[in-house]
Design a protein around this motif. Sequence first.
Motif, PDB file in Angstrom:
ATOM      1  N   MET A 110     -24.693  37.396  75.739  1.00  0.00           N
ATOM      2  CA  MET A 110     -23.379  37.526  76.380  1.00  0.00           C
ATOM      3  C   MET A 110     -22.728  38.849  76.031  1.00  0.00           C
ATOM      4  SD  MET A 110     -21.683  33.747  76.183  1.00  0.00           S
ATOM      5  CE  MET A 110     -20.280  34.380  77.054  1.00  0.00           C
ATOM      6  N   PHE A 111     -22.858  39.243  74.765  1.00  0.00           N
ATOM      7  CA  PHE A 111     -22.258  40.522  74.358  1.00  0.00           C
ATOM      8  C   PHE A 111     -22.899  41.678  75.109  1.00  0.00           C
ATOM      9  CE2 PHE A 111     -22.430  44.332  71.735  1.00  0.00           C
ATOM     10  CZ  PHE A 111     -21.081  44.573  71.540  1.00  0.00           C
ATOM     11  N   VAL A 112     -24.230  41.653  75.239  1.00  0.00           N
ATOM     12  CA  VAL A 112     -24.915  42.739  75.943  1.00  0.00           C
ATOM     13  C   VAL A 112     -24.498  42.763  77.408  1.00  0.00           C
ATOM     14  CG1 VAL A 112     -27.164  43.566  76.732  1.00  0.00           C
ATOM     15  CG2 VAL A 112     -26.860  42.807  74.374  1.00  0.00           C
ATOM     16  N   ILE A 113     -24.369  41.586  78.028  1.00  0.00           N
ATOM     17  CA  ILE A 113     -23.971  41.540  79.442  1.00  0.00           C
ATOM     18  C   ILE A 113     -22.578  42.144  79.626  1.00  0.00           C
ATOM     19  CG2 ILE A 113     -23.327  39.984  81.314  1.00  0.00           C
ATOM     20  CD1 ILE A 113     -25.588  38.143  80.417  1.00  0.00           C
ATOM     21  N   ILE A 114     -21.622  41.728  78.766  1.00  0.00           N
ATOM     22  CA  ILE A 114     -20.255  42.259  78.881  1.00  0.00           C
ATOM     23  C   ILE A 114     -20.241  43.762  78.674  1.00  0.00           C
ATOM     24  CG2 ILE A 114     -17.974  42.251  77.806  1.00  0.00           C
ATOM     25  CD1 ILE A 114     -18.346  39.295  77.255  1.00  0.00           C
ATOM     26  N   THR A 115     -21.007  44.244  77.703  1.00  0.00           N
ATOM     27  CA  THR A 115     -21.024  45.678  77.413  1.00  0.00           C
ATOM     28  C   THR A 115     -21.658  46.463  78.554  1.00  0.00           C
ATOM     29  OG1 THR A 115     -21.190  45.166  75.054  1.00  0.00           O
ATOM     30  CG2 THR A 115     -21.709  47.403  75.729  1.00  0.00           C
ATOM     31  N   VAL A 116     -22.762  45.929  79.112  1.00  0.00           N
ATOM     32  CA  VAL A 116     -23.428  46.628  80.222  1.00  0.00           C
ATOM     33  C   VAL A 116     -22.509  46.683  81.439  1.00  0.00           C
ATOM     34  CG1 VAL A 116     -25.325  46.466  81.875  1.00  0.00           C
ATOM     35  CG2 VAL A 116     -25.760  46.154  79.443  1.00  0.00           C
ATOM     36  N   VAL A 117     -21.839  45.562  81.746  1.00  0.00           N
ATOM     37  CA  VAL A 117     -20.917  45.553  82.881  1.00  0.00           C
ATOM     38  C   VAL A 117     -19.809  46.583  82.676  1.00  0.00           C
ATOM     39  CG1 VAL A 117     -19.174  44.189  84.075  1.00  0.00           C
ATOM     40  CG2 VAL A 117     -21.405  43.190  83.570  1.00  0.00           C
ATOM     41  N   PHE A 119     -19.843  49.301  80.672  1.00  0.00           N
ATOM     42  CA  PHE A 119     -20.308  50.677  80.570  1.00  0.00           C
ATOM     43  C   PHE A 119     -20.899  51.180  81.886  1.00  0.00           C
ATOM     44  CE2 PHE A 119     -23.674  53.767  79.470  1.00  0.00           C
ATOM     45  CZ  PHE A 119     -22.877  54.738  78.907  1.00  0.00           C
ATOM     46  N   VAL A 120     -21.796  50.396  82.490  1.00  0.00           N
ATOM     47  CA  VAL A 120     -22.537  50.860  83.657  1.00  0.00           C
ATOM     48  C   VAL A 120     -21.719  50.706  84.942  1.00  0.00           C
ATOM     49  CG1 VAL A 120     -24.624  50.537  85.046  1.00  0.00           C
ATOM     50  CG2 VAL A 120     -24.726  50.324  82.560  1.00  0.00           C
ATOM     51  N   VAL A 121     -21.010  49.575  85.084  1.00  0.00           N
ATOM     52  CA  VAL A 121     -20.328  49.293  86.348  1.00  0.00           C
ATOM     53  C   VAL A 121     -18.901  49.837  86.347  1.00  0.00           C
ATOM     54  CG1 VAL A 121     -19.620  47.500  87.958  1.00  0.00           C
ATOM     55  CG2 VAL A 121     -21.755  47.245  86.681  1.00  0.00           C
ATOM     56  N   VAL A 122     -18.054  49.275  85.459  1.00  0.00           N
ATOM     57  CA  VAL A 122     -16.621  49.578  85.523  1.00  0.00           C
ATOM     58  C   VAL A 122     -16.330  51.002  85.040  1.00  0.00           C
ATOM     59  CG1 VAL A 122     -14.333  48.863  84.778  1.00  0.00           C
ATOM     60  CG2 VAL A 122     -16.085  47.143  85.215  1.00  0.00           C
ATOM     61  N   THR A 123     -16.812  51.317  83.816  1.00  0.00           N
ATOM     62  CA  THR A 123     -16.454  52.611  83.219  1.00  0.00           C
ATOM     63  C   THR A 123     -17.030  53.781  83.997  1.00  0.00           C
ATOM     64  OG1 THR A 123     -16.345  51.560  81.056  1.00  0.00           O
ATOM     65  CG2 THR A 123     -16.505  53.958  81.108  1.00  0.00           C
ATOM     66  N   ARG A 124     -18.324  53.707  84.365  1.00  0.00           N
ATOM     67  CA  ARG A 124     -18.929  54.814  85.100  1.00  0.00           C
ATOM     68  C   ARG A 124     -18.286  54.987  86.469  1.00  0.00           C
ATOM     69  NH1 ARG A 124     -24.027  56.528  83.525  1.00  0.00           N
ATOM     70  NH2 ARG A 124     -23.792  58.021  85.234  1.00  0.00           N
TER      71      ARG A 124
END
Length: 667
Positions: A110-117, A119-124
């Motif tokens: 869950m932590f990896v999913i939240i972080t990927v979302v 970093f990759v989706v929202v932040t970028r």
Amino acid sequence: MRFNDAGSLVLPVFAGIVAATIIVPLPWQLLDLLIAANISLSLVLLLLVSTARAAEVTVFPTAILLATLFRTALNVASTRLVLSQGYAGQVIQRFGEFVAAGNPILGLVMFVIITVVQFVVVTRGAERVAEVAARFTLDAMPGKQMSVDADLNAGLITEEEAKKRRQEIRREADFYGAMDGASRFTRGDAVAGLVIVGVNLLGGFAVGVLQQQLSPAEAFTRYALLTIGDGLASQIPALLTAAATGVAVTRAAEEDDLGRSMVAQIAGQPRAVLGTGLLICCLGLAPGMAHLPLLGVGALLVAAGLAARRRTPETPRVPELQAPAFEDIYRTMVPDKLVVELGAAAAALANPDSPDGLPARIGGLRRHLARQMGVVLPPVRLRESAELKATGYAILLRGVEVARGEVLPGHLLAVAAGETGEIPGVPARDPAFGLPALWIEEARRHEAEVAGWTVVDLASVIITHLTEVVRRHADELLDREEVQRMLEAVRREHPALVDDLIPGTLSVAEVQEVLRGLVREGVPLTDLPGILDALGRAARTTKDCKALTAAVRRALARLITKSAGLDRGAPVLVLDPAVEQRLVEDALRTPGALDPNLAEKLVCALADRINAVTASSRQMPVVVCAGEIRETLRALVEKISPRVAVLAYHEVAVDVKPTAVVRLQDA
């Protein structure tokens, strides 16, 4: 203490809390409060940009930085408690047990999913949008400021409103520029979260096995849950902050509440909602699919689409290309009154931020002409033209070019106003008056002034040329609407004067014709009440516009004398009595007619005398003649020099004695 005074203490107090959180070991009870405050802060930021116009929240980029610093400090404090005590408070413990369901592997996923979302989706995505928004906002800034200056020059807005709009434009540019940098904070925050979780997991495992003598499985389970709880308690607020950043930079044009705008715009397209509901229902009827949830959602969408369709019934639309086509055609039939077209290099002079640029100079020109001529300069449209030379400019009156010139970037124009010394430069002509001139380098300004040249900058060259064009064509700019505005201005102070004259005695068109006749010969309209009073008295006996104009000129003798320069010693040119008597007799016998041979001799003699007097006295002469032939003589003089005034004897103030009188005898 007042609220505003207390608000000035927020930053010092916040800095103290961040520093104390990093340096001083905190009890877990206080850490729980700070983590709750961190989550609340991220929610406040998200809701703030959702309900307010993003550019109005100018502190938002700074708030993102402060929130990132706050989370970093909390990560340091929680890591200290996790590794030193094996317990970091109830918030982190509950996140680890409840969110991860007591399963370290599930929690890590869950932590990896939240972080990927994040970093990759929202932040970028937010970073890219912020970069593009900042670039486009800065590129559009000069055009927006030119629009403000055009409205100010047109008199559509006041100085205060123009200042406010310029501040809004600068604030918007500053906001999106700052957001471009603030989006990097959230990206770095996501990377830091991954690093901190890895450090906590490895560090906790080492502490459990080496210091607390736990088995590897027990150490991993205990510290993995704590690490996951710590990471989730930090990454969930970080995700909300990143989402707030994305919302702020993607809703630049929204003025209303974001939720209300989304509902209104989606409900305004019932076909999309209805079509989606039908497709979901079809999918729910397919064999092997989950029928109940799909059919339930599809039915809700169909009901919502039908309800929206009833509220917004469709109306037949006119084909989209027709209305704009007609609007464009009509727009070309109403050209701007006054336009200055600039070549690519000369367009730099239209910078609205420069106090010496054309927009600022046009505002000063408007005030100068209003005081000197009594005529309000219409809106002056500045635009770049690819048809001109890069250094050229053109002045258009109602869509027709009436003058053009050229400016040389990086140079000054030195005009020969008299005897001058030699200086190096590019030969040229003053575009306003046709005088000999030179384009000189800016470094030679002092040298040229010492040598007797009159030195002007590029913007002054165009403004001087524009001023002369306006003087020459002021009567064409005095349209019916402008005359009506002038009359309304007089009515506010002298209501009886205007109401007695218009519309009972004269029409607005007749008043316009008289005012045009005065302006055409350079008579100022600064005493408009006096002009209307003279018109009212003269209109009792005649409605002929030429006779009305002559009556007004007689009443304005003192003003005409001053505007012609007779009170400042301007030389006077008069006709030989015999020639003048012959012209008067011809005018009385056949008004407006003049013997061609005599006219040709008069033109030659007038040209010689005007040039000679101008060269000797360095002043423009004034021709004075009998009132019966004034208009006839004016028509001849205008062909020679439009700037030479022609006055009747009764139009010269009685207390003004000409200092130099030259008699014209050659005719």
